[in-house]
Design a protein around this motif. Structure first.
Motif, PDB file in Angstrom:
ATOM      1  N   THR A   1       0.812  -1.211   0.000  1.00 47.96           N
ATOM      2  CA  THR A   1       0.000   0.000   0.000  1.00 47.96           C
ATOM      3  C   THR A   1       0.850   1.267   0.000  1.00 47.96           C
ATOM      4  O   THR A   1       0.569   2.213  -0.746  1.00 47.96           O
ATOM      5  CB  THR A   1      -0.935   0.001   1.223  1.00 47.96           C
ATOM      6  N   PHE A   2       1.874   1.293   0.835  1.00 48.29           N
ATOM      7  CA  PHE A   2       2.663   2.516   1.000  1.00 48.29           C
ATOM      8  C   PHE A   2       4.109   2.395   0.514  1.00 48.29           C
ATOM      9  O   PHE A   2       4.690   3.371   0.040  1.00 48.29           O
ATOM     10  CB  PHE A   2       2.660   2.940   2.481  1.00 48.29           C
ATOM     11  N   GLY A   3       4.675   1.203   0.618  1.00 53.89           N
ATOM     12  CA  GLY A   3       6.091   1.027   0.270  1.00 53.89           C
ATOM     13  C   GLY A   3       6.365   1.238  -1.210  1.00 53.89           C
ATOM     14  O   GLY A   3       7.301   1.959  -1.591  1.00 53.89           O
TER      15      GLY A   3
ATOM     16  N   ILE B   1       8.235   7.535  -5.659  1.00 54.84           N
ATOM     17  CA  ILE B   1       8.451   8.943  -5.309  1.00 54.84           C
ATOM     18  C   ILE B   1       9.926   9.223  -5.070  1.00 54.84           C
ATOM     19  O   ILE B   1      10.470  10.236  -5.521  1.00 54.84           O
ATOM     20  CB  ILE B   1       7.599   9.310  -4.075  1.00 54.84           C
ATOM     21  N   LEU B   2      10.616   8.316  -4.369  1.00 55.67           N
ATOM     22  CA  LEU B   2      12.060   8.483  -4.122  1.00 55.67           C
ATOM     23  C   LEU B   2      12.839   8.434  -5.428  1.00 55.67           C
ATOM     24  O   LEU B   2      13.834   9.156  -5.588  1.00 55.67           O
ATOM     25  CB  LEU B   2      12.550   7.410  -3.157  1.00 55.67           C
ATOM     26  N   LEU B   3      12.410   7.590  -6.368  1.00 54.58           N
ATOM     27  CA  LEU B   3      13.075   7.533  -7.671  1.00 54.58           C
ATOM     28  C   LEU B   3      12.930   8.868  -8.412  1.00 54.58           C
ATOM     29  O   LEU B   3      13.874   9.349  -9.047  1.00 54.58           O
ATOM     30  CB  LEU B   3      12.497   6.396  -8.507  1.00 54.58           C
TER      31      LEU B   3
ATOM     32  N   GLY C   1      -4.205  10.773  -3.564  1.00 51.44           N
ATOM     33  CA  GLY C   1      -2.950  11.036  -2.858  1.00 51.44           C
ATOM     34  C   GLY C   1      -1.739  10.596  -3.651  1.00 51.44           C
ATOM     35  O   GLY C   1      -0.734  11.322  -3.763  1.00 51.44           O
ATOM     36  N   ILE C   2      -1.794   9.371  -4.211  1.00 56.56           N
ATOM     37  CA  ILE C   2      -0.675   8.880  -5.015  1.00 56.56           C
ATOM     38  C   ILE C   2      -0.469   9.758  -6.241  1.00 56.56           C
ATOM     39  O   ILE C   2       0.663  10.128  -6.591  1.00 56.56           O
ATOM     40  CB  ILE C   2      -0.919   7.413  -5.436  1.00 56.56           C
ATOM     41  N   TYR C   3      -1.570  10.112  -6.915  1.00 57.64           N
ATOM     42  CA  TYR C   3      -1.479  10.930  -8.131  1.00 57.64           C
ATOM     43  C   TYR C   3      -0.792  12.268  -7.836  1.00 57.64           C
ATOM     44  O   TYR C   3       0.125  12.686  -8.547  1.00 57.64           O
ATOM     45  CB  TYR C   3      -2.880  11.162  -8.695  1.00 57.64           C
ATOM     46  N   ILE C   4      -1.252  12.938  -6.783  1.00 56.78           N
ATOM     47  CA  ILE C   4      -0.703  14.253  -6.463  1.00 56.78           C
ATOM     48  C   ILE C   4       0.774  14.158  -6.093  1.00 56.78           C
ATOM     49  O   ILE C   4       1.596  14.984  -6.511  1.00 56.78           O
ATOM     50  CB  ILE C   4      -1.515  14.914  -5.334  1.00 56.78           C
ATOM     51  N   LEU C   5       1.165  13.143  -5.324  1.00 52.53           N
ATOM     52  CA  LEU C   5       2.571  12.985  -4.938  1.00 52.53           C
ATOM     53  C   LEU C   5       3.453  12.699  -6.157  1.00 52.53           C
ATOM     54  O   LEU C   5       4.570  13.222  -6.260  1.00 52.53           O
ATOM     55  CB  LEU C   5       2.705  11.869  -3.906  1.00 52.53           C
TER      56      LEU C   5
ATOM     57  N   LEU D   1      -2.144   1.713 -11.658  1.00 48.70           N
ATOM     58  CA  LEU D   1      -1.490   0.434 -11.340  1.00 48.70           C
ATOM     59  C   LEU D   1      -1.180   0.332  -9.854  1.00 48.70           C
ATOM     60  O   LEU D   1      -1.410  -0.707  -9.221  1.00 48.70           O
ATOM     61  CB  LEU D   1      -0.220   0.284 -12.170  1.00 48.70           C
ATOM     62  N   LEU D   2      -0.629   1.412  -9.292  1.00 50.62           N
ATOM     63  CA  LEU D   2      -0.317   1.401  -7.861  1.00 50.62           C
ATOM     64  C   LEU D   2      -1.583   1.304  -7.025  1.00 50.62           C
ATOM     65  O   LEU D   2      -1.604   0.652  -5.969  1.00 50.62           O
ATOM     66  CB  LEU D   2       0.468   2.675  -7.501  1.00 50.62           C
ATOM     67  N   TRP D   3      -2.643   1.974  -7.470  1.00 59.65           N
ATOM     68  CA  TRP D   3      -3.929   1.893  -6.772  1.00 59.65           C
ATOM     69  C   TRP D   3      -4.493   0.482  -6.818  1.00 59.65           C
ATOM     70  O   TRP D   3      -5.004  -0.024  -5.814  1.00 59.65           O
ATOM     71  CB  TRP D   3      -4.880   2.898  -7.434  1.00 59.65           C
TER      72      TRP D   3
END
Length: 516
Positions: free
Chosen positions: A7-9, A15-17, A498-502, A477-479
């Motif tokens: 879910t988060f990892g 994001i780190l990439l 949240g994922i999209y905005i980040l 895909l992440l969702w």
């Protein structure tokens, strides 16, 4: 634990990439020359908490601050060599002359010569001084004098109708003299190298406290006198600057008052107009007549930076300029060292540092090598850009509102829809509605600054739509992988948002706003 990792990892890894890609791009930028013909800014081994006064006599660069005068020389690759220091205090804000052994300056209304063993008074009641490598002019109210630095003998040049305010001196002894007209204006007179003064003014400049001339440079070519001068204006506590141009045939000097024309500069790399140009002077760069000046930077993270520019001189009043500095703060006192080398002072808020730029190949190679300083600069740029991207999070808040409004309405009137365990059509509809919202922000987000600052892999033709599509697909895909089955419709939709905005603010966001 495994569910939380999905879910988060996984989103955090992406994001780190993206943050890593931003840092790598900035690492490449700190190796990039401001112009193919010029090195990056090279620190020249001098710092001072007090703003130094600068004097260059063709052989050595002299910097006066903190009660001493330091002398530097430079080789063809702009490697600095400190020749020595004179423990002599120079009056702040006033020009001085030196040959490395003695210093001539005005102190307490006296013109004095100091050699470290004592002071010799040359003249009294002196109200101003102007110097070049071979020439010293000083004045006492309305009387202008010339001084021989060899034997310290002086002679009267001319008595003007009013007070001398300033003189702008060339190495051959020619000068433009500024004479008070009234409390807000001054006349300009021309003095040639033979000390023959044109006895009538040829121009009027402003000298009011909130709107005044602030530096002048001139050349004589093809029987033509051309001047460029700076104007400083203060309105409601804000400073602004302009550069003006005066032209007249040598034979016409003093026959009439010339009207100045404003000079404008465009950044050759960005195509944008350069705002508030200042510190203008003529220079001979690589054998070509050029204009050297400072203006606001157009680089990433450089909104508050005053950079150094050079523009080929022509008969026009519109010039295309190239940046030649990569220092990050305020550029002061630019000075031509040779036809391929320029030095200046950079002020970062707490101290002044001497920098230079060169067209020498060895200097260029040296300046483009990674160092602790350049890596630190890249890291600093990356952090600043990420902070700028936080504004994108605030701006993107309205993307959420239509989907949230739909969810609230449906929850009020058809709450049974939200009791189903599987993903229902309401969640899909809300996500699709959210995906459409960034399209309304495209024109503002991917404007001129974006295409100027972003790397090539973000600025291809049609990238504004392709990038949004890639972010949408990756987020989907992440969702799909990370969405917890126990979440309700609200949880699933906001997880996607949240994922999209980040992903958006770490990929495109750093290149949208330049707050620093």
């Amino acid at each position: 634990m495994r569910a939380k990792l999905k879910t988060f990892g996984i989103p955090i890894v992406f994001i780190l990439l993206l943050i890593g890609a931003l840092f790598f791009h900035q690492l490449l930028n700190v190796k990039q020359q401001p112009d193919p013909d010029w090195s990056r800014s090279i620190p020249l081994g001098y710092t001072s908490e007090e703003r130094p006064l600068v004097f260059y006599n063709g052989e050595g660069l002299f910097l006066a601050s903190n009660g001493k005068v330091d002398q530097f020389s430079f080789d063809e690759s702009l490697n600095p060599n400190k020749e020595g220091s004179l423990n002599i205090s120079v009056t702040r804000g006033k020009p001085f002359w030196t040959d490395g052994n003695k210093i001539i300056q005005v102190k307490s209304d006296q013109l004095i010569s100091s050699d470290g063993t004592g002071d010799k008074t040359i003249d009294n009641n002196v109200t101003g001084i102007s110097t070049s490598s071979n020439t010293i002019y000083y004045w006492k109210q309305e009387v202008l004098y010339s001084l021989s630095p060899a034997d310290l003998s002086s002679k009267e040049v001319y008595r003007f109708p009013d007070e001398v305010l300033d003189a702008y001196v060339e190495n051959d002894g020619s000068a433009v003299v500024q004479i008070k007209q009234d409390d807000t204006h001054a006349h300009l007179y021309y003095l040639d190298e033979e000390l023959q003064l044109v006895k009538q003014p040829f121009a009027v400049v402003k000298t009011a406290t909130n709107h005044h001339i602030n530096g002048l440079s001139f050349i004589k070519e093809n029987n033509q006198l051309t001047l460029l001068y700076n104007e400083e204006m203060r309105a409601q506590g804000t400073l602004s600057y302009k550069i003006w141009k005066l032209e007249t045939p040598m034979s016409d000097i003093g026959t009439s008052i010339i009207k100045p024309a404003q000079v404008a500069f465009t950044n050759d790399q960005s195509g944008f107009k350069l705002e508030s140009p200042r510190s203008v002077q003529f220079a001979d760069i690589d054998g070509k007549r050029s204009i050297l000046f400072t203006s606001e930077s157009h680089k990433v993270g450089g909104q508050n930076t005053i950079s150094l520019y050079v523009a080929p001189f022509s008969e026009s009043n519109q010039f295309v300029a190239t940046p030649i500095s990569t220092s990050k703060h305020f550029t002061y006192s630019p000075l031509q060292i040779s036809d391929q080398e320029i030095a200046w002072l950079d002020y970062g808020g707490d101290y002044y540092e001497l920098f230079g730029a060169s067209q020498d190949e060895k200097a260029i190679v040296k300046s483009t090598e990674w160092s602790k300083r350049s890596v630190k600069e890249a890291l600093n740029n990356s952090v600043l850009m990420l902070f700028s991207s936080l504004v994108t999070i605030l701006v993107s808040f309205y993307w959420v509102l239509p989907s949230l409004f739909v969810l609230i309405l449906l929850y009020m009137f058809k709450p049974n829809m939200f009791e189903k365990e599987e993903i229902n059509w309401v969640e899909y509809a809300s996500i699709i509605l959210f995906i459409l919202m960034p399209l309304t922000f495209i024109s503002k987000a991917m404007g001129d600054y974006f295409y100027f600052s972003a790397p090539g892999y973000l600025t291809f033709t049609g990238s504004e739509y392709v990038l949004l599509a890639i972010i949408s697909i990756l987020t989907a895909l992440l969702w799909k992988v990370g969405r917890d089955p126990d979440w309700g419709t609200f949880g699933g939709v906001f997880y996607f948002m949240g994922i999209y905005i980040l992903l958006y603010v770490t990929s495109i966001g750093p290149y949208i706003f330049n707050l620093f």
